[in-house]
Design a protein around this motif. Structure first.
Motif, mmCIF file in Angstrom:
data_model
loop_
_atom_site.group_PDB
_atom_site.id
_atom_site.type_symbol
_atom_site.label_atom_id
_atom_site.label_comp_id
_atom_site.label_asym_id
_atom_site.label_seq_id
_atom_site.Cartn_x
_atom_site.Cartn_y
_atom_site.Cartn_z
ATOM 1 N N MET A 1 0.832 -1.207 0.000
ATOM 2 C CA MET A 1 0.000 0.000 0.000
ATOM 3 C C MET A 1 0.863 1.254 0.000
ATOM 4 S SD MET A 1 -3.241 -0.476 -0.071
ATOM 5 C CE MET A 1 -3.923 1.033 0.627
ATOM 6 N N ASN A 2 0.395 2.251 -0.725
ATOM 7 C CA ASN A 2 1.026 3.557 -0.557
ATOM 8 C C ASN A 2 0.831 3.992 0.880
ATOM 9 O OD1 ASN A 2 1.317 3.578 -3.353
ATOM 10 N ND2 ASN A 2 0.910 5.775 -3.446
ATOM 11 N N GLY A 3 1.743 4.780 1.388
ATOM 12 C CA GLY A 3 1.555 5.248 2.748
ATOM 13 C C GLY A 3 2.193 6.599 2.946
ATOM 14 N N ILE A 4 1.553 7.420 3.753
ATOM 15 C CA ILE A 4 2.087 8.721 4.114
ATOM 16 C C ILE A 4 2.245 8.727 5.622
ATOM 17 C CG2 ILE A 4 1.744 11.220 4.073
ATOM 18 C CD1 ILE A 4 -0.250 10.786 1.756
ATOM 19 N N SER A 5 3.463 8.986 6.087
ATOM 20 C CA SER A 5 3.688 9.081 7.519
ATOM 21 C C SER A 5 3.807 10.545 7.899
ATOM 22 C CB SER A 5 4.979 8.335 7.885
ATOM 23 O OG SER A 5 5.471 8.792 9.114
ATOM 24 N N GLY A 6 3.016 10.949 8.868
ATOM 25 C CA GLY A 6 3.059 12.345 9.283
ATOM 26 C C GLY A 6 1.679 12.797 9.687
ATOM 27 N N THR A 7 1.568 14.063 10.063
ATOM 28 C CA THR A 7 0.290 14.581 10.511
ATOM 29 C C THR A 7 -0.036 15.869 9.783
ATOM 30 O OG1 THR A 7 1.239 15.982 12.231
ATOM 31 C CG2 THR A 7 0.771 13.691 12.825
ATOM 32 N N ALA A 8 -1.320 16.236 9.836
ATOM 33 C CA ALA A 8 -1.755 17.472 9.199
ATOM 34 C C ALA A 8 -1.063 18.672 9.824
ATOM 35 C CB ALA A 8 -3.270 17.602 9.323
ATOM 36 N N GLY A 9 -0.784 18.588 11.127
ATOM 37 C CA GLY A 9 -0.209 19.736 11.813
ATOM 38 C C GLY A 9 1.271 19.920 11.576
ATOM 39 N N GLU A 10 2.000 18.818 11.508
ATOM 40 C CA GLU A 10 3.459 18.915 11.446
ATOM 41 C C GLU A 10 4.028 18.625 10.080
ATOM 42 O OE1 GLU A 10 4.855 16.378 14.532
ATOM 43 O OE2 GLU A 10 3.836 17.536 16.082
ATOM 44 N N GLY A 11 3.211 18.171 9.149
ATOM 45 C CA GLY A 11 3.712 17.838 7.830
ATOM 46 C C GLY A 11 4.046 16.364 7.736
ATOM 47 N N ALA A 12 4.200 15.898 6.492
ATOM 48 C CA ALA A 12 4.540 14.498 6.255
ATOM 49 C C ALA A 12 6.050 14.363 6.246
ATOM 50 C CB ALA A 12 3.957 14.039 4.921
ATOM 51 N N ASP A 13 6.576 13.344 6.931
ATOM 52 C CA ASP A 13 8.033 13.193 6.899
ATOM 53 C C ASP A 13 8.489 12.059 5.992
ATOM 54 O OD1 ASP A 13 7.251 11.106 8.477
ATOM 55 O OD2 ASP A 13 8.172 11.865 10.301
ATOM 56 N N SER A 14 7.593 11.126 5.661
ATOM 57 C CA SER A 14 8.014 10.084 4.720
ATOM 58 C C SER A 14 6.814 9.494 3.990
ATOM 59 C CB SER A 14 8.779 8.975 5.445
ATOM 60 O OG SER A 14 7.924 8.254 6.292
ATOM 61 N N ILE A 15 7.085 8.992 2.792
ATOM 62 C CA ILE A 15 6.050 8.318 2.005
ATOM 63 C C ILE A 15 6.631 7.041 1.411
ATOM 64 C CG2 ILE A 15 4.823 10.439 1.395
ATOM 65 C CD1 ILE A 15 6.072 10.189 -1.417
ATOM 66 N N VAL A 16 5.729 6.127 1.085
ATOM 67 C CA VAL A 16 6.113 4.886 0.416
ATOM 68 C C VAL A 16 5.309 4.786 -0.879
ATOM 69 C CG1 VAL A 16 6.105 2.375 0.551
ATOM 70 C CG2 VAL A 16 6.619 3.727 2.592
ATOM 71 N N VAL A 69 10.842 15.324 2.462
ATOM 72 C CA VAL A 69 10.092 14.079 2.681
ATOM 73 C C VAL A 69 10.979 12.911 2.255
ATOM 74 C CG1 VAL A 69 8.041 12.780 2.015
ATOM 75 C CG2 VAL A 69 7.904 15.265 2.220
ATOM 76 N N ARG A 70 11.066 11.883 3.118
ATOM 77 C CA ARG A 70 11.830 10.689 2.761
ATOM 78 C C ARG A 70 10.961 9.796 1.873
ATOM 79 N NH1 ARG A 70 12.539 10.836 8.301
ATOM 80 N NH2 ARG A 70 11.258 8.987 8.536
ATOM 81 N N VAL A 71 11.545 9.297 0.788
ATOM 82 C CA VAL A 71 10.785 8.488 -0.165
ATOM 83 C C VAL A 71 11.350 7.071 -0.230
ATOM 84 C CG1 VAL A 71 10.220 8.186 -2.612
ATOM 85 C CG2 VAL A 71 10.041 10.460 -1.557
ATOM 86 N N SER A 72 10.463 6.076 -0.126
ATOM 87 C CA SER A 72 10.843 4.672 -0.333
ATOM 88 C C SER A 72 9.975 4.085 -1.435
ATOM 89 C CB SER A 72 10.658 3.867 0.947
ATOM 90 O OG SER A 72 11.496 4.352 1.972
ATOM 91 N N ARG A 73 10.549 3.144 -2.188
ATOM 92 C CA ARG A 73 9.805 2.439 -3.240
ATOM 93 C C ARG A 73 9.728 0.955 -2.901
ATOM 94 N NH1 ARG A 73 12.365 6.602 -6.050
ATOM 95 N NH2 ARG A 73 11.135 7.635 -7.655
ATOM 96 N N GLY A 74 8.588 0.356 -3.231
ATOM 97 C CA GLY A 74 8.391 -1.070 -2.982
ATOM 98 C C GLY A 74 8.429 -1.870 -4.273
ATOM 99 N N GLU A 75 8.658 -3.163 -4.145
ATOM 100 C CA GLU A 75 8.870 -4.041 -5.315
ATOM 101 C C GLU A 75 7.623 -4.183 -6.196
ATOM 102 O OE1 GLU A 75 9.825 -7.932 -3.848
ATOM 103 O OE2 GLU A 75 8.050 -8.027 -2.570
ATOM 104 N N ARG A 76 6.442 -3.882 -5.636
ATOM 105 C CA ARG A 76 5.226 -4.059 -6.450
ATOM 106 C C ARG A 76 4.848 -2.795 -7.214
ATOM 107 N NH1 ARG A 76 0.891 -6.349 -2.528
ATOM 108 N NH2 ARG A 76 -0.340 -6.390 -4.429
#
Ligand SMILES: [Zn+2]
Length: 267
Positions: A1-16, A69-76
């Motif tokens: 699944m795509n994912g966003i880590s973070g909050t509306a108040g502080e911003g997103a720090d990483s996504i997948v 924002v830190r970015v990671s990619r998955g095999e799928r």
């Protein structure tokens, strides 16, 4: 699944990125990312509109605040940039822009243009050897507003509720109120100002520029001086919980000639 880590108040720090969303486009150094929500994980199709809240608001916040924002990619992931197996961390990106549009399935989605930050090792060679041609960004304006949004800066903004300490303005945006943290004695060599609350002001972008580039000085008794017109024009808005260092204010008053030179060099 795509994912966003973070909050509306502080911003997103990483996504997948992992292939969960049909509208994602991956050019390697440029990613057109789809926000979260409203999709069927089985078919990956959108089945409802996305809202600008939670992680989606977090990414919007990261855009207006200029947070990386830190970015990671998955095999799928359906992209030549997917890793051979598992997940791979691909470094820092900035959120250059965000907007709403209708996705392939006809529902509103939130989209984010992410640009890979310079100065990092290049991404691994794309699978199949053919790199996908990257589109020219719509506007070549990479956000460079606030690289430093530290805990001390956040606290000062919260104390003032994002209201400018010079003009009293509180900027409202689609992603919430916006203000900037201005260091009185600048960070970094040769000034080496500390990143602490008594060296930080909460300002609107206009007054931040005026303050940094010699347009405004602040006296020890917190009167505001328009240095260009040479007149006093009011008092700094203060808060009991946020005292200011007189030493750093004096340092700032001594910076104007240098600041004027910097401004001339930039223009
Ligand atoms: Zn202002």
């Amino acid at each position: 699944m795509n994912g966003i880590s973070g909050t509306a108040g502080e911003g997103a720090d990483s996504i997948v990125l992992s292939g969960g969303y049909e509208d994602d486009v991956d050019y390697g150094d440029v990613i057109i990312y789809t926000g979260q929500g409203g999709n069927d994980p089985e078919t990956k199709k959108q089945v409802a509109d996305q809202e600008l809240h939670l992680g989606n608001m977090g990414l919007a916040k990261s855009c207006i605040e200029g947070l990386p924002v830190r970015v990671s990619r998955g095999e799928r992931l359906d992209s030549p940039y997917r890793p051979d197996q598992g997940y791979r961390y691909d470094g820092l990106y900035t959120v250059d822009d965000f907007w709403r549009e209708r996705g392939r399935s006809g529902y509103h989605i939130w989209r984010y243009r992410l640009l890979r930050s310079p100065g990092q090792p290049p991404l691994p060679t794309p699978r199949g050897g053919a790199s996908v041609a990257s589109p020219a960004p719509r506007v070549p304006t990479v956000v460079q507003r606030i690289a430093r949004n530290t805990a001390a800066a956040q606290r000062v903004k919260e104390i003032h509720d994002h209201r400018c300490q010079v003009c009293g303005e509180r900027l409202e945006t689609g992603a919430g109120p916006y203000s900037e943290a201005a260091h009185v004695r600048p960070l970094g060599a040769p000034h080496d100002g500390p990143d602490v609350e008594d060296n930080i002001l909460c300002l609107c972008p206009n007054d931040h520029v005026r303050f940094d580039y010699g347009g405004i000085a602040i006296t020890d008794d917190l009167r505001l001086i328009d240095r260009v017109a040479g007149v006093e024009f009011g008092r700094l808005r203060t808060a009991e919980r946020h005292p200011l260092s007189r030493e750093h204010l004096a340092y700032h008053r001594g910076l104007a000639p240098r600041a004027s030179i910097q401004l001339a060099l930039r223009s």
